[in-house]
Design a protein around this motif. Structure first.
Motif, PDB file in Angstrom:
ATOM      1  N   TRP A 105      65.662 -54.776  21.246  1.00 15.49           N
ATOM      2  CA  TRP A 105      64.835 -54.684  20.055  1.00 15.49           C
ATOM      3  C   TRP A 105      63.356 -54.836  20.404  1.00 15.49           C
ATOM      4  CZ3 TRP A 105      67.735 -54.362  15.445  1.00 15.49           C
ATOM      5  CH2 TRP A 105      69.101 -54.699  15.561  1.00 15.49           C
ATOM      6  N   ASP A 106      62.513 -54.243  19.561  1.00 13.22           N
ATOM      7  CA  ASP A 106      61.066 -54.429  19.659  1.00 13.22           C
ATOM      8  C   ASP A 106      60.613 -55.181  18.410  1.00 13.22           C
ATOM      9  OD1 ASP A 106      58.317 -54.348  19.773  1.00 13.22           O
ATOM     10  OD2 ASP A 106      58.211 -52.240  20.366  1.00 13.22           O
ATOM     11  N   PHE A 107      60.224 -56.452  18.588  1.00  7.10           N
ATOM     12  CA  PHE A 107      59.830 -57.293  17.460  1.00  7.10           C
ATOM     13  C   PHE A 107      58.316 -57.509  17.403  1.00  7.10           C
ATOM     14  CE2 PHE A 107      64.253 -59.270  17.989  1.00  7.10           C
ATOM     15  CZ  PHE A 107      64.801 -58.429  17.030  1.00  7.10           C
ATOM     16  N   ALA A 108      57.550 -56.582  17.970  1.00  9.53           N
ATOM     17  CA  ALA A 108      56.091 -56.732  18.007  1.00  9.53           C
ATOM     18  C   ALA A 108      55.505 -56.862  16.605  1.00  9.53           C
ATOM     19  CB  ALA A 108      55.464 -55.547  18.742  1.00  9.53           C
ATOM     20  N   SER A 109      55.978 -56.054  15.657  1.00  5.51           N
ATOM     21  CA  SER A 109      55.399 -56.082  14.307  1.00  5.51           C
ATOM     22  C   SER A 109      55.665 -57.422  13.627  1.00  5.51           C
ATOM     23  CB  SER A 109      55.970 -54.935  13.467  1.00  5.51           C
ATOM     24  OG  SER A 109      57.383 -55.072  13.320  1.00  5.51           O
ATOM     25  N   HIS A 110      56.826 -57.997  13.866  1.00  4.31           N
ATOM     26  CA  HIS A 110      57.165 -59.278  13.243  1.00  4.31           C
ATOM     27  C   HIS A 110      56.354 -60.421  13.859  1.00  4.31           C
ATOM     28  CE1 HIS A 110      60.426 -57.268  11.183  1.00  4.31           C
ATOM     29  NE2 HIS A 110      60.848 -56.776  12.338  1.00  4.31           N
ATOM     30  N   LEU A 111      56.219 -60.394  15.169  1.00  2.00           N
ATOM     31  CA  LEU A 111      55.430 -61.435  15.835  1.00  2.00           C
ATOM     32  C   LEU A 111      53.966 -61.353  15.419  1.00  2.00           C
ATOM     33  CD1 LEU A 111      57.075 -61.253  19.372  1.00  2.00           C
ATOM     34  CD2 LEU A 111      57.168 -63.200  17.805  1.00  2.00           C
ATOM     35  N   ASN A 112      53.450 -60.132  15.274  1.00  2.00           N
ATOM     36  CA  ASN A 112      52.060 -59.963  14.839  1.00  2.00           C
ATOM     37  C   ASN A 112      51.873 -60.473  13.412  1.00  2.00           C
ATOM     38  OD1 ASN A 112      51.312 -58.816  17.266  1.00  2.00           O
ATOM     39  ND2 ASN A 112      51.653 -56.714  16.561  1.00  2.00           N
ATOM     40  N   ALA A 113      52.852 -60.209  12.561  1.00  4.14           N
ATOM     41  CA  ALA A 113      52.751 -60.679  11.178  1.00  4.14           C
ATOM     42  C   ALA A 113      52.770 -62.201  11.113  1.00  4.14           C
ATOM     43  CB  ALA A 113      53.893 -60.095  10.349  1.00  4.14           C
ATOM     44  N   LEU A 114      53.603 -62.810  11.925  1.00  2.86           N
ATOM     45  CA  LEU A 114      53.662 -64.277  11.960  1.00  2.86           C
ATOM     46  C   LEU A 114      52.358 -64.863  12.499  1.00  2.86           C
ATOM     47  CD1 LEU A 114      57.292 -64.837  13.300  1.00  2.86           C
ATOM     48  CD2 LEU A 114      56.475 -65.233  10.974  1.00  2.86           C
ATOM     49  N   ALA A 115      51.797 -64.218  13.523  1.00  2.21           N
ATOM     50  CA  ALA A 115      50.562 -64.721  14.137  1.00  2.21           C
ATOM     51  C   ALA A 115      49.396 -64.691  13.156  1.00  2.21           C
ATOM     52  CB  ALA A 115      50.231 -63.902  15.381  1.00  2.21           C
ATOM     53  N   GLU A 116      49.420 -63.740  12.242  1.00  3.60           N
ATOM     54  CA  GLU A 116      48.301 -63.578  11.312  1.00  3.60           C
ATOM     55  C   GLU A 116      48.452 -64.405  10.044  1.00  3.60           C
ATOM     56  OE1 GLU A 116      48.228 -59.423  10.632  1.00  3.60           O
ATOM     57  OE2 GLU A 116      47.614 -58.919  12.692  1.00  3.60           O
ATOM     58  N   SER A 117      49.618 -65.005   9.841  1.00  7.39           N
ATOM     59  CA  SER A 117      49.865 -65.734   8.603  1.00  7.39           C
ATOM     60  C   SER A 117      50.003 -67.222   8.861  1.00  7.39           C
ATOM     61  CB  SER A 117      51.147 -65.215   7.944  1.00  7.39           C
ATOM     62  OG  SER A 117      51.501 -66.022   6.840  1.00  7.39           O
ATOM     63  N   GLU A 118      49.525 -68.022   7.932  1.00 10.15           N
ATOM     64  CA  GLU A 118      49.684 -69.473   7.997  1.00 10.15           C
ATOM     65  C   GLU A 118      50.461 -69.991   6.789  1.00 10.15           C
ATOM     66  OE1 GLU A 118      49.043 -71.374  10.448  1.00 10.15           O
ATOM     67  OE2 GLU A 118      48.065 -69.844  11.660  1.00 10.15           O
ATOM     68  N   THR A 119      51.082 -69.088   6.036  1.00  8.09           N
ATOM     69  CA  THR A 119      51.830 -69.476   4.844  1.00  8.09           C
ATOM     70  C   THR A 119      53.178 -70.041   5.225  1.00  8.09           C
ATOM     71  OG1 THR A 119      50.766 -67.711   3.597  1.00  8.09           O
ATOM     72  CG2 THR A 119      52.743 -68.685   2.640  1.00  8.09           C
ATOM     73  N   ASN A 120      53.548 -71.128   4.607  1.00  4.99           N
ATOM     74  CA  ASN A 120      54.839 -71.752   4.875  1.00  4.99           C
ATOM     75  C   ASN A 120      55.936 -70.933   4.218  1.00  4.99           C
ATOM     76  OD1 ASN A 120      56.798 -73.487   5.674  1.00  4.99           O
ATOM     77  ND2 ASN A 120      55.904 -75.300   4.723  1.00  4.99           N
ATOM     78  N   ILE A 121      56.769 -70.289   5.047  1.00 11.50           N
ATOM     79  CA  ILE A 121      57.854 -69.452   4.547  1.00 11.50           C
ATOM     80  C   ILE A 121      59.133 -70.262   4.536  1.00 11.50           C
ATOM     81  CG2 ILE A 121      59.157 -67.329   4.884  1.00 11.50           C
ATOM     82  CD1 ILE A 121      56.758 -66.176   6.313  1.00 11.50           C
ATOM     83  N   SER A 122      59.774 -70.332   3.406  1.00 10.14           N
ATOM     84  CA  SER A 122      60.966 -71.156   3.258  1.00 10.14           C
ATOM     85  C   SER A 122      62.089 -70.673   4.149  1.00 10.14           C
ATOM     86  CB  SER A 122      61.442 -71.141   1.803  1.00 10.14           C
ATOM     87  OG  SER A 122      62.670 -71.810   1.666  1.00 10.14           O
ATOM     88  N   LYS A 123      62.937 -71.626   4.552  1.00  8.37           N
ATOM     89  CA  LYS A 123      64.080 -71.312   5.409  1.00  8.37           C
ATOM     90  C   LYS A 123      65.071 -70.384   4.728  1.00  8.37           C
ATOM     91  CE  LYS A 123      66.882 -75.314   4.044  1.00  8.37           C
ATOM     92  NZ  LYS A 123      65.989 -75.746   2.977  1.00  8.37           N
ATOM     93  N   ASP A 124      65.069 -70.347   3.384  1.00  4.78           N
ATOM     94  CA  ASP A 124      66.020 -69.511   2.671  1.00  4.78           C
ATOM     95  C   ASP A 124      65.369 -68.201   2.198  1.00  4.78           C
ATOM     96  OD1 ASP A 124      65.956 -71.289  -0.542  1.00  4.78           O
ATOM     97  OD2 ASP A 124      64.372 -70.565   0.782  1.00  4.78           O
ATOM     98  N   ALA A 125      64.340 -67.781   2.925  1.00  7.71           N
ATOM     99  CA  ALA A 125      63.692 -66.506   2.612  1.00  7.71           C
ATOM    100  C   ALA A 125      64.751 -65.406   2.612  1.00  7.71           C
ATOM    101  CB  ALA A 125      62.607 -66.203   3.644  1.00  7.71           C
ATOM    102  N   THR A 126      64.753 -64.600   1.565  1.00 10.63           N
ATOM    103  CA  THR A 126      65.838 -63.631   1.378  1.00 10.63           C
ATOM    104  C   THR A 126      65.557 -62.263   1.989  1.00 10.63           C
ATOM    105  OG1 THR A 126      64.900 -63.056  -0.777  1.00 10.63           O
ATOM    106  CG2 THR A 126      66.592 -64.763  -0.741  1.00 10.63           C
TER     107      THR A 126
END
Length: 484
Positions: free
Chosen positions: A199-220
């Motif tokens: 898999w290529d997860f570059a887009s997901h890692l980039n999105a996480l790096a740019e965000s500081e919002t607390n995302i709940s563990k039960d994110a759907t």
């Protein structure tokens, strides 16, 4: 050294309003004398009625717990660009993991945890009036009752870690997942469907790096993503998989039908998988490890009780193979700082260290430990100390060992005299045993963080722990009674 201490039994009270753990009044003629807590050893000590286990937070520089909803059998630390050697709190980490959901769709979780706080502890912990430390279901801080050294604390106390996760749909349960060292956004997953996918997860890692919002563990939100490649050539599911640290993109995967396949990169997003497998084991291949110094050499271990060393230039048979344990060999780890050393863990709870330079001699075993009484589930050498390794077992213990240590009776006596009033520590432990972490149920896998010295991450049926033992990073005297 223990993750838990055992509190003495409480006297039975008729007063139903008395709080659990509340001591007797000092003015009472029947006052119960203060008794030192005892380090609890699973499989050795039993809990009597009225006794309880309590975590000793002074044993950790940092301790946090979290989960992503479903149990995860495997995970891997994702190398980041925040610094090669990070020693100052707060810390940020990135990981990938895969779920083992029974009656729900499975997914790969790419997660980031930031604002991981902690502090350096004293060698001899000071007495506290309240020994209770509760771990939050999402995350917890071992220092919630103290000011942080890193200046994070405000009027409301230390800030909690920020947990963020993005999920990608995965067909079937994830048996094992590994991120490439050189291109950490590229990950390989072993599914119980019998397929290995990249898999290529570059887009997901980039999105996480740019965000500081607390995302709940039960994110759907679960993203549907097509893997770069899906290999269906294995004849059964498997668990063994490893990326080469010397050749970017080179991969080996092993299955429960004793076959090992070699993957060679053809481009940044394509691979050629050799359809003809490496065969030398007579049972399931449980783990694989590339040599840290030889680009064409890898090791494998198997349910057939053997370890094999392979050279991909020399055909499809192992260069050498030897019996390593008297039971299934579950896991192996090749020491990246001392490449002659290979560690292995067996189904009988033993783990062994071998010097590969001595394989032709009568005995290549450098050390063997029988501390654990249940199967070894994970083993890994420290990326920062050549003599240190961590081990997890089905006995719900994560242990840390330093093979360079020898017993110093004089130093031991001095130390025990200092903490005797605090805790009764076991006296029959191996001198190489640095630390014991408990509290997780059904431990499955552990990894050191290669960029944060002293940090370990572990996964179990009830979630993840991030821990930094106080006697690992701080270079305190390595006495196995220190963290009791």
């Amino acid at each position: 050294m223990g993750r838990f201490t055992k509190k003495p039994k409480k006297a039975k009270r008729k007063n139903k309003g008395s709080k659990k753990g509340e001591g007797s009044s000092s003015s009472s003629s029947n006052a119960i004398p203060s008794i030192p807590a005892k380090v609890w050893q699973p499989g050795v000590d039993a809990l009597e009625e009225g006794e309880e286990l309590q975590c000793d937070p002074s044993a950790y520089n940092s301790l946090h717990a979290f989960h992503i909803g479903w149990p995860c059998l495997s995970f891997d630390v994702v190398r980041d660009s925040l610094g090669l050697v990070r020693t100052e709190f707060p810390h940020t980490i990135y990981c990938v993991t895969g779920t083992q959901a029974n009656n729900a769709p499975n997914s790969i979780g790419i997660f980031k945890i930031s604002n991981i706080s902690g502090k350096r502890k004293e060698l001899v912990p000071t007495k506290k009036n309240d020994d209770n430390t509760d771990m939050d279901s999402e995350s917890s801080d071992s220092d919630d009752d103290e000011d942080d050294d890193d200046g994070e604390a405000d009027n409301d106390g230390p800030k909690a870690p920020v947990f963020q996760v993005r999920k990608v749909f995965h067909e079937g349960c994830v048996n094992r997942i590994r991120a490439m060292t050189q291109k950490p956004h590229i990950c390989a997953s072993w599914g119980d469907t019998g397929h290995v996918q990249i898999w290529d997860f570059a887009s997901h890692l980039n999105a996480l790096a740019e965000s500081e919002t607390n995302i709940s563990k039960d994110a759907t939100t679960v993203y549907n993503q097509t893997p770069l490649i899906k290999f269906t050539g294995h004849k059964d599911e498997g668990y063994a998989i490893d990326w080469s640290s010397l050749v970017p993109g080179r991969l080996v995967s092993g299955d429960c039908k004793n076959s090992i396949h070699l993957w060679e990169p053809a481009s940044d997003s394509t691979w050629n998988v050799d359809g003809k497998p490496f065969v030398g084991h007579t049972a399931s291949v449980e783990d694989l490890q590339w040599s840290p110094t030889e680009p064409h050499v890898f090791a494998s271990c198997s349910v057939d009780m053997t370890i094999a060393i392979w050279d991909i230039r020399m055909g499809k048979k192992p260069g050498t193979s030897f019996k390593a344990h008297d039971t299934d060999v579950n896991v192996i780890s090749w020491n990246r700082l001392a490449s002659c050393m290979l560690a292995s863990g067996g189904d009988d709870g033993t783990f062994t260290i071998r010097d590969l330079r001595m394989l032709k001699e009568a005995n290549s075993v450098v050390a063997q430990f029988e501390y654990h009484k249940h199967p070894i589930t994970s083993i890994e050498w420290s990326p920062h100390e050549a003599s240190t390794l961590a081990v997890s077992s089905a006995d719900n213990q994560l242990t840390i060992w330093d093979l360079s240590l020898e017993r110093d009776e004089e130093e031991e006596s001095e130390f025990k005299a200092k903490i005797q009033e605090e805790v009764h520590a076991p006296t029959d432990l191996p001198p190489q045993l640095l630390f014991v972490h408990q509290g997780q149920k059904d431990l499955k896998e552990l990894h050191w963080h290669t960029q944060i010295p002293g940090m370990l991450i572990s996964t179990a049926a009830d979630g993840f722990n991030i821990l930094m033992p106080s006697n690992i990073e701080s270079n305190l005297p390595a006495n196995n009674a220190v963290a009791a």
